[in-house]
Design a protein around this motif. Structure first.
Motif, PDB file in Angstrom:
ATOM      1  N   VAL A   6       0.863  -1.180   0.000  1.00 50.53           N
ATOM      2  CA  VAL A   6       0.000   0.000   0.000  1.00 50.53           C
ATOM      3  C   VAL A   6       0.898   1.228   0.000  1.00 50.53           C
ATOM      4  N   SER A   7       0.622   2.179  -0.859  1.00 51.24           N
ATOM      5  CA  SER A   7       1.464   3.382  -0.879  1.00 51.24           C
ATOM      6  C   SER A   7       1.249   4.160   0.414  1.00 51.24           C
ATOM      7  N   SER A   8       2.283   4.870   0.827  1.00 54.55           N
ATOM      8  CA  SER A   8       2.250   5.517   2.133  1.00 54.55           C
ATOM      9  C   SER A   8       1.195   6.619   2.191  1.00 54.55           C
ATOM     10  N   ASP A   9       0.739   7.110   1.053  1.00 59.31           N
ATOM     11  CA  ASP A   9      -0.292   8.153   1.087  1.00 59.31           C
ATOM     12  C   ASP A   9      -1.702   7.582   0.877  1.00 59.31           C
ATOM     13  N   SER A  10      -1.819   6.261   0.924  1.00 56.53           N
ATOM     14  CA  SER A  10      -3.149   5.664   0.785  1.00 56.53           C
ATOM     15  C   SER A  10      -4.019   6.031   1.982  1.00 56.53           C
ATOM     16  N   LEU A  11      -5.297   6.217   1.713  1.00 59.90           N
ATOM     17  CA  LEU A  11      -6.254   6.467   2.802  1.00 59.90           C
ATOM     18  C   LEU A  11      -6.672   5.165   3.487  1.00 59.90           C
ATOM     19  N   TYR A  12      -6.191   4.040   2.952  1.00 59.28           N
ATOM     20  CA  TYR A  12      -6.615   2.735   3.461  1.00 59.28           C
ATOM     21  C   TYR A  12      -5.410   1.871   3.796  1.00 59.28           C
ATOM     22  N   GLY A  13      -4.504   2.458   4.589  1.00 53.54           N
ATOM     23  CA  GLY A  13      -3.324   1.717   5.045  1.00 53.54           C
ATOM     24  C   GLY A  13      -3.630   0.934   6.305  1.00 53.54           C
ATOM     25  N   LEU A  14      -2.578   0.467   6.951  1.00 58.78           N
ATOM     26  CA  LEU A  14      -2.749  -0.371   8.153  1.00 58.78           C
ATOM     27  C   LEU A  14      -3.312   0.406   9.341  1.00 58.78           C
ATOM     28  N   ASP A  15      -3.298   1.743   9.249  1.00 62.01           N
ATOM     29  CA  ASP A  15      -3.882   2.540  10.335  1.00 62.01           C
ATOM     30  C   ASP A  15      -5.392   2.698  10.218  1.00 62.01           C
ATOM     31  N   ASN A  16      -5.941   2.271   9.067  1.00 63.65           N
ATOM     32  CA  ASN A  16      -7.376   2.406   8.891  1.00 63.65           C
ATOM     33  C   ASN A  16      -8.052   1.051   9.156  1.00 63.65           C
ATOM     34  N   LEU A  17      -7.979   0.143   8.208  1.00 66.06           N
ATOM     35  CA  LEU A  17      -8.611  -1.186   8.335  1.00 66.06           C
ATOM     36  C   LEU A  17     -10.106  -1.090   8.682  1.00 66.06           C
ATOM     37  N   PRO A  18     -10.864  -0.492   7.788  1.00 64.26           N
ATOM     38  CA  PRO A  18     -12.312  -0.417   8.001  1.00 64.26           C
ATOM     39  C   PRO A  18     -12.946  -1.782   7.745  1.00 64.26           C
ATOM     40  N   TYR A  19     -14.154  -1.954   8.249  1.00 66.29           N
ATOM     41  CA  TYR A  19     -14.887  -3.203   8.044  1.00 66.29           C
ATOM     42  C   TYR A  19     -16.042  -2.985   7.073  1.00 66.29           C
ATOM     43  N   GLY A  20     -16.229  -3.957   6.177  1.00 63.73           N
ATOM     44  CA  GLY A  20     -17.354  -3.897   5.255  1.00 63.73           C
ATOM     45  C   GLY A  20     -17.860  -5.292   4.963  1.00 63.73           C
ATOM     46  N   VAL A  21     -18.852  -5.371   4.103  1.00 65.97           N
ATOM     47  CA  VAL A  21     -19.416  -6.655   3.684  1.00 65.97           C
ATOM     48  C   VAL A  21     -19.386  -6.696   2.164  1.00 65.97           C
ATOM     49  N   TYR A  22     -18.779  -7.757   1.617  1.00 65.70           N
ATOM     50  CA  TYR A  22     -18.569  -7.833   0.166  1.00 65.70           C
ATOM     51  C   TYR A  22     -19.108  -9.151  -0.362  1.00 65.70           C
ATOM     52  N   SER A  23     -19.320  -9.163  -1.660  1.00 67.38           N
ATOM     53  CA  SER A  23     -19.512 -10.433  -2.362  1.00 67.38           C
ATOM     54  C   SER A  23     -18.787 -10.315  -3.686  1.00 67.38           C
ATOM     55  N   VAL A  24     -18.524 -11.464  -4.298  1.00 70.25           N
ATOM     56  CA  VAL A  24     -17.831 -11.452  -5.576  1.00 70.25           C
ATOM     57  C   VAL A  24     -18.524 -12.479  -6.466  1.00 70.25           C
ATOM     58  N   ASP A  25     -18.917 -12.050  -7.651  1.00 67.23           N
ATOM     59  CA  ASP A  25     -19.631 -12.940  -8.590  1.00 67.23           C
ATOM     60  C   ASP A  25     -20.838 -13.607  -7.942  1.00 67.23           C
TER      61      ASP A  25
END
Lengths: 393, 393
Positions: A6-25
């Motif tokens: 993850v690039s250091s300027d990502s908004l979703y690095g190891l300090d974030n780790l939000p939770y969501g619910v996903y599906s794929v296909d």
């Protein structure tokens, strides 16, 4: 095995780790976190069936200590190699409602917003704030069943409206369709009937934060809301962002609330009431028209939860309370179009056109970020919605 | 095998057959009906696992045609011998919440109640009804998670109140704790986001009716409710009766609503708007202090549901909407103590004592009956609650 980079300027690095619910296909929806633009399946990564559910509720119900343990484990595991089978490109997944919402309460915690609305809705009153406003966080229950995930189209609501000069109300599609840029707070563990949650304990009950667009039909609302409050002007839909940012990720974002005067009653008093330094952006058809600052909110999330339960009302895992529209002191920080355009009398420019309320086909996107640890920024995903024409009768 | 015998004047004969959820000696709660003073387990009687659930929701979701089929089957089966194992004396069972409540909306459909409250809360206004009152059924969302079954004790809520002469609000136990005698309507099958339910179709969505006591802290409510409506003055608890009387059992109870003038907008207009001829009784410490007549309600249940969805709000199995306080034109038919005692200024006699609002230890019981087929009466069970002293801070 792969290490997710993850690039250091990502908004979703190891300090974030939000939770969501996903599906794929078309798979069964399950709980995930997000690292950069990669979605990580948590049931498979951690070998815990509580994440093989279609909402976060079962995990949230495990409580504050467990939230911290899982977060610590994720930060460790995701800094190392993980099995490829648990990783999915964000672009390949569908995101769902992260939470099964129990009760939903909308507050009214911005002094700037409440003052602006008071001037617009009750111009005859000398004080735009009602006498109770600085004594309690005003809130009202809204419709939990019409909270929808980002990307859900919003059908323009129909309803009654009556202008000040109208003899009788008329019925039709709302002509003053608006947004309200808010944050939503998800209750992870509830409280029993008769009990209260103190401002000090609130943080142990609050799981996380979402973006929240409380779509509002101002014409319907203005006609219906006296004396029992908004109903159909709001109940048609509210949009939330699909990633729940843990409150544990927002420790660096804590800031003092604005000075509270008069001093709140003891059950609302805190030694250091904390707000959150979250910067929101409101995009209207791709153009940023407002930057509401959450740090300006008068009442804190902990005060809202303490107020909500001070009468002994029970709370449940999945309860969600929203802040009310976030408006700062400057014009371009107002979180609703009715304020931004002063009741439709001062259009804003959107792609070179003067605009007041929402037209069919318009799209509104809320985004936000907040300070994380070590100079990083924490992203909140987005709350996106497009207006469809009203249905025919 | 046994034939359950019921006296011809029972409120729970074959013309009623309400649905509830029972357990016996700590067993798993399951769906039952009631015949006289006998509780009948439906999963075992009918061999249908949909009734082996702890709420009615799964059965209700099967829809209107199925409700009719099950009712016809029950009427036939319960007129004959049934296995002893499916029968339980009413006195031996515990009754639970019959429904998992999704969204809860409280209406305000009695003209007498709304007029009385207008005079009491807004004496400065020449017209006690707000200008919108006769154009739409006013309603607001309430707290679904604090709806409790009959028999649950009610802890006196604490909260903020401010008298007209007070400088600042004070905090403490409510000193104007009141009831609201209402009917609640349970939505059996919902509707999708963007869709509406017409007044004609409403009956196919409405599963049944319960008694509903919307406990109200008038002092908390009066201080908080402007501008966004009641919140903590109501959210601490509402009590429902454990038996849901099917709307299919109330066909003989249908009566025209009072004449509606002005004529409602087309989406609220019905050829023959029907109310229900339900006679309620309010007992205060064992003494009947009021007999609210549901037939006096201005807005019909079908109009309330049509209004609730006209903006495209979706509905779900388990949604519950209540009528608002039922008050008739006569003083002794008012369904709230604030009306019955005119804001506490005209005490009523309860067991020889002058009383205004609720004291600790008081018990209130709502009961009701309505005409059934062939001269029978249909009973609604009861909504009972006793006031416990406020918790210490």
């Amino acid at each position: 095995m792969t290490v997710v980079t993850v690039s250091s300027d990502s908004l979703y690095g190891l300090d974030n780790l939000p939770y969501g619910v996903y599906s794929v296909d078309g798979s069964q929806p399950r709980v995930a976190t997000r690292l950069g633009d990669t979605v990580v399946d948590l049931a498979d990564l951690l070998g815990d069936e509580v994440f093989a559910r279609p909402t976060l509720n079962a995990f949230m119900a495990q409580g504050y200590e467990r939230w911290g343990q899982v977060r610590a484990e994720l930060r460790e595991r995701l800094g190392q190699e993980v099995p490829d089978e648990v990783l999915f490109p964000l672009a390949d997944v569908t995101l769902h409602m992260p939470v099964e919402v129990a009760d939903y309460v909308d507050f009214y915690a911005s002094e700037h917003h409440a003052s602006n609305l008071g001037r617009l809705f009750r111009p005859q009153n000398p004080d735009p704030l009602t006498p109770n406003w600085k004594h309690l966080p005003i809130g009202y229950h809204g419709r939990a069943g019409t909270i929808v995930p980002s990307g859900t189209d919003i059908v323009r609501p129909r309803g009654q409206r009556k202008g000040p000069d109208g003899e009788a109300p008329v019925f039709g599609p709302s002509v003053r369709l608006d947004i309200e840029a808010e944050l939503g707070f998800v209750v992870g563990t509830g409280s029993s009937l008769g009990d209260t949650i103190s401002v000090e304990d609130a943080e142990r009950h609050l799981f996380g934060v979402v973006l929240f667009n409380d779509w509002s039909a101002r014409d319907i609302q203005a006609w219906e809301y006296v004396p029992l409050g908004p109903n159909l002007g709001k109940s048609f839909a509210s949009t939330i962002s699909p990633w729940v940012v843990p409150l544990l990720a927002l420790q660096e974002a804590k800031v003092p609330t604005p000075h509270q005067d008069p001093k709140p009653l003891p059950y609302l008093a805190a030694e250091r009431p904390w707000g959150l330094d979250v910067d929101l952006e409101v995009s209207w058809n791709g153009e940023v028209v407002s930057r509401p600052p959450y740090r300006e909110m008068y009442w804190s999330p902990a005060q809202m939860l303490a107020h909500l339960t001070v009468n002994g009302a029970s709370t449940r895992t999945g309860d969600l309370f929203a802040s009310g529209t976030i408006s700062g002191p400057e014009e371009d920080t107002r979180g609703a179009f009715i304020e931004l355009t002063w009741g439709g009398t001062e259009p804003v420019q959107v792609a070179g056109e003067p605009r007041t309320f929402l037209q069919d086909g318009d799209e509104v996107v809320l985004t936000a970020s907040a300070p994380g640890a070590g100079g990083s920024r924490i992203g909140f995903g987005e709350a996106r919605g497009r207006i469809l024409a009203a249905r025919q009768a």
